[in-house]
Design an enzyme around this catalytic site. Structure first.
Site, mmCIF file in Angstrom:
data_model
loop_
_atom_site.group_PDB
_atom_site.id
_atom_site.type_symbol
_atom_site.label_atom_id
_atom_site.label_comp_id
_atom_site.label_asym_id
_atom_site.label_seq_id
_atom_site.Cartn_x
_atom_site.Cartn_y
_atom_site.Cartn_z
ATOM 1 N N SER A 250 0.820 -1.215 0.000
ATOM 2 C CA SER A 250 0.000 0.000 0.000
ATOM 3 C C SER A 250 0.850 1.260 0.000
ATOM 4 O O SER A 250 2.012 1.253 0.406
ATOM 5 C CB SER A 250 -0.958 0.081 1.189
ATOM 6 O OG SER A 250 -1.714 -1.083 1.335
ATOM 7 N N ASP A 322 7.572 -8.474 11.278
ATOM 8 C CA ASP A 322 7.680 -9.928 11.426
ATOM 9 C C ASP A 322 6.991 -10.334 12.725
ATOM 10 O O ASP A 322 7.523 -10.112 13.811
ATOM 11 C CB ASP A 322 9.161 -10.325 11.449
ATOM 12 C CG ASP A 322 9.353 -11.836 11.441
ATOM 13 O OD1 ASP A 322 8.351 -12.562 11.528
ATOM 14 O OD2 ASP A 322 10.511 -12.286 11.345
ATOM 15 N N VAL A 324 5.587 -13.563 13.023
ATOM 16 C CA VAL A 324 5.492 -15.028 12.979
ATOM 17 C C VAL A 324 6.887 -15.610 13.151
ATOM 18 O O VAL A 324 7.845 -15.143 12.528
ATOM 19 C CB VAL A 324 4.888 -15.510 11.647
ATOM 20 C CG1 VAL A 324 4.922 -17.035 11.558
ATOM 21 C CG2 VAL A 324 3.457 -15.011 11.490
ATOM 22 N N ASP A 325 7.002 -16.600 14.008
ATOM 23 C CA ASP A 325 8.281 -17.284 14.219
ATOM 24 C C ASP A 325 8.085 -18.786 14.073
ATOM 25 O O ASP A 325 7.052 -19.336 14.463
ATOM 26 C CB ASP A 325 8.838 -16.970 15.612
ATOM 27 C CG ASP A 325 9.233 -15.522 15.761
ATOM 28 O OD1 ASP A 325 10.250 -15.128 15.171
ATOM 29 O OD2 ASP A 325 8.514 -14.777 16.459
#
Length: 798
Positions: A250, A322, A324-325
């Protein structure tokens, strides 16, 4: 002769009956934009004025009545879309489309969105204002389900309509939170590259924060005054079959009064989302004595994610952080139902699910959960027997207050009220853009961030016993990146890297500086912005970076190796300003060249599958410019040749000649026939439009279209061997809100307001969108009532 006449009469009669039947079907299935309806639980009459483009302007005496009405009119235009979106996170697609979607259902069930939604609803206070209005909105949807015409998609798929509940709202929000799935595409791929080729091959992939790039600067006046697996392929497959919108990027910028012609704030926003039909946003304007908002709504969610009124306006871009791991787990060699922890081996939690499948029996499905999260192995055949990988996602681990956030944003009228709602957004990470009639501008990175030591690489799958701890050190919202009324007199976001957060550069999947650099170079020198010049800017198709890449690469071109045609093309490219107009042949050559450059550079090391996965990531966009000037990259060596080291020049020259040869094959030797309009197209695909016989009825397009990858008018596409660039994502709307004339602010949708193919508003904006045109977002009550196409009146059910 009499027999022929009789047969002709019968044929004519059959055609007449068919025409009448078709007319009746169309009449009964299309949305009803006029007349009178009764709504249960309605307290007072509500009037809905539909404008020329089918946008409802809802006038009610109280908010509950208005939101109940919104639910009804939203459902009659978008019920199929609502149905599809609520089913994704809850594993309900196989019930609609059959056994081919079982893998997708398994994947989304294992993410835990549906379980988190149940927990959130169970713990919710049904007396909270946001929940009360959400329930009223659902009441409106459910009354349409009971009394309104059934959308044609339900007949074609054979599914029944079912009532919507609050869990469905959270499931849709959860899917939207996941739809920015770059961690799932990136982390396993990088781990595989590291294991297969070694860490030196990661150095030139532009995966880390870059201190030299154009980044978004923080500015807070108060503070300154006081101071190796196939998971990637699984995700691509799961998401690729859906033909539903995925959040990707975006642009947005908000210009302070000091830089505008009329001395008032101007907000521009074009969220980049995967194209689908219907498009993601449903526009609705609501007026009550206590609430006024022109909003952009997602199907099944009551409060707008984008909105404005006469006091303030807001928009969004993806933060790209980030959140997410991934963790490797170590199974007990004597019992694969257990895994290793700091306290020894413990049992996995076993989660059991049932997936309903169309035209066959249900599928019983189980998956394991560790202390880190669900084990993703076993959700698809591709990763059955590999090391267990657990996914930790902050969205499912924290209290979900997104409804509170959206209620607060949509009901705020001042900067302080607006900012107070933002800490309730924990995921997905969003850049929230703000401007108001008082002259304030702001940018806020909204997500629950946490401390990450520099020694931890979050873009790799963590080895056993390593990585971020389960109990993370959470950062307070005032430590998030943000800027309020900065000295530059504008704020912006183009999904690029933000400035430091709490003394560190927060890891993420940021896009390259291309759009950011162009936005800054256009905004910085000009101090008389108005609505017209901003609308020109939001449709800008010139790249600030691509001509630099051409300059870098052309230094290595050996003109002695070029044909006469090749010489003409390289000379033309060197003079290219980076524009992606329909008539540009340079844009076509450049993208063919870049694809062959990527292919000749990376495919020999990665192989077919990993190379194709690389092309789906954000960091492939980030690496092109740095790679174009890095002659020492290890990737230049072609491992399939006998040469110990392949020079960059050889790859650059081969890629250029490959590009020219492919264009000559496709379009002939005359470069004037290589225009961008011949290779760059847009088609808005409906899930049922995948059936070829129904494609022309449900899909919208294709059209040739300007724009390209990472220009402001970001009509993005993926690279492949075809050399044709089918646009996959781009501006899901373009909005320009000028507080000097807020009632004449402008916007556009990619296709139309309605998702009902029998509606006249199914695709009535499609060609306007392609041509870069706009229409008014009407807010003046007198004008709305005097110019409305139709009126739908809702009365209390007696």
């Amino acid at each position: 002769m009499r027999t022929l006449k009789k047969l002709g009469f019968i044929l004519l009669l059959l055609i007449t009956i068919l025409v009448i039947a078709t007319g009746v079907i169309v009449y009964t299935l299309k949305p009803d934009y006029s007349g009178e309806q009764e709504l249960v639980h309605l307290q007072k009459e509500v009037k809905v004025y539909y404008d020329t483009y089918g946008i409802p302007h809802i006038y009610g005496e109280n908010e509950q009545d208005a939101f109940r009405t919104l639910g009804y009119v939203h459902a009659q235009d978008r019920l199929w879309q609502m149905e599809l979106l609520r089913r994704i996170a809850s594993g309900g697609l196989s019930e609609v489309f059959g056994k081919d979607l079982v893998g997708t259902d398994k994947f989304f069930l294992s993410l835990g969105i549906a379980d988190a939604s149940k927990k959130t609803v169970a713990n919710s206070n049904r007396n909270d204002e946001g929940v009360v209005l959400a329930e009223a909105y659902l009441d409106g949807i459910n009354q349409f389900i009971k009394e309104g015409p059934t959308p044609v998609e339900f007949y074609l798929t054979g599914i029944d309509k079912k009532e919507f509940v609050l869990e469905d709202v959270y499931n849709t929000i959860g899917y939207m939170a996941f739809s920015f799935a770059m961690a799932h595409k990136t982390d396993p791929l990088l781990t595989t590259i590291n294991a297969k080729l070694g860490p030196e091959y990661l150095k030139d992939l532009s995966i880390s924060s870059d201190t030299t790039t154009v980044w978004i600067e923080n500015y807070n006046p108060s503070q300154k005054d006081s101071l190796q697996n196939n998971l990637t392929a699984v995700v691509n497959k799961a998401l690729g079959v859906l033909n539903v919108p995925l959040f990707e990027g975006s642009n947005s910028w908000v210009i302070a009064p000091e830089k505008t012609k009329n001395g008032k704030v101007i907000l521009a926003n074009d969220p980049h989302i995967g194209f689908a039909q219907p498009s993601v946003w449903y526009e609705a304007h609501i007026e009550t004595p206590t609430y006024s908002k022109y909003g952009y709504h997602i199907a099944g969610i009551p409060f707008p994610l984008l909105g404005h009124n006469r006091a303030s306006a807001y928009g969004i871009t993806m933060f790209e952080n980030d959140d997410v791991d991934f963790y490797y787990e170590q199974n007990n060699p004597e019992n694969d139902g257990q895994y290793l922890t700091s306290n020894g081996y413990v049992d996995y939690e076993i989660v059991e699910k049932t997936i309903k499948v169309k035209d066959t029996s249900s599928v019983e499905f189980t998956y394991k959960k560790s202390v880190h999260g669900p084990i993703l192995n076993g959700i698809a055949d591709q990763i059955q027997d590999e090391r267990p990988i657990a996914m930790s996602w902050i969205y499912t681990q924290m209290d979900n207050k997104v409804i509170d956030a959206l209620f607060g944003l949509s009901h705020s009228n001042t900067l302080s009220e607006f900012r107070a709602a933002l800490p309730n957004i924990h995921a997905p990470g969003l850049n929230i853009m703000y401007g108001d009639a008082e002259g304030n501008v702001g940018w806020f990175a909204s997500a629950q961030l946490y401390s990450i030591p520099d020694s931890i690489n979050t873009k790799m799958i963590y080895e056993v016993g390593k990585g971020l701890p389960i109990e993370k050190e959470l950062l307070a919202f005032n430590q998030n990146p943000q800027a309020i009324n900065p000295p530059s007199n504008y704020v912006y976001s183009a999904n690029n890297q933000p400035d430091s957060i709490a003394g560190m550069l927060y890891p993420g999947y940021y896009l390259p500086e291309n759009r950011a650099k162009r936005i800054v170079e256009l905004l910085e020198p000009k101090n008389d912005w108005d609505k017209e010049s901003v609308s020109d800017m939001i449709t800008d198709v010139t790249s600030a970076i691509d001509p630099v890449i051409v300059s870098n690469l052309s230094k290595y071109i050996d003109i002695n190796l070029l044909s006469e045609n090749g010489l003409r093309v390289i000379d033309s490219l060197k003079m290219w300003n980076g524009d992606y107009k329909l008539v540009s042949s340079e844009a076509t050559v450049f993208n063919r060249w870049i694809y062959h450059l990527l292919k000749n550079t990376f495919k020999d090391e990665l192989g077919e599958d990993l190379f194709n996965q690389l092309l789906t990531t954000h960091f492939v966009k980030r690496l092109i410019a740095p790679l174009s000037k890095n002659e020492n990259s290890v990737w230049w060596d072609n491992v399939n040749t006998n040469e110990e080291t392949e020079r960059m020049a050889a790859i650059v020259n081969k890629s250029f000649t490959d590009a020219i040869a492919s264009l000559e094959k496709d379009f002939g030797a005359n470069g004037e026939n290589w225009q961008w309009e011949k290779v760059h197209t847009i088609e808005h695909e409906h899930p049922i439009g995948q059936i070829e016989t129904l494609r022309s009825f449900f899909n919208v397009g294709p059209y040739p279209i300007e724009g390209g990858r990472e220009v402001i008018n970001n009509l993005a596409f993926s690279y492949d061997d075809t050399g044709y660039y089918k646009t996959s994502s781009g501006p899901s709307t373009r909005r320009v809100i000028d507080f000097s004339d807020v009632e004449n602010s402008i916007s556009i949708l990619p296709t139309g307001q309605s998702g009902n193919p029998f509606s006249s508003h199914y695709k009535d904006q499609a060609e306007m969108y392609v041509n870069g045109e706009f229409r008014k977002m009407m807010m003046n009550e007198t004008e709305i009532k005097n110019t409305s196409n139709s009126i739908l009146i809702f009365s209390p059910n007696q």
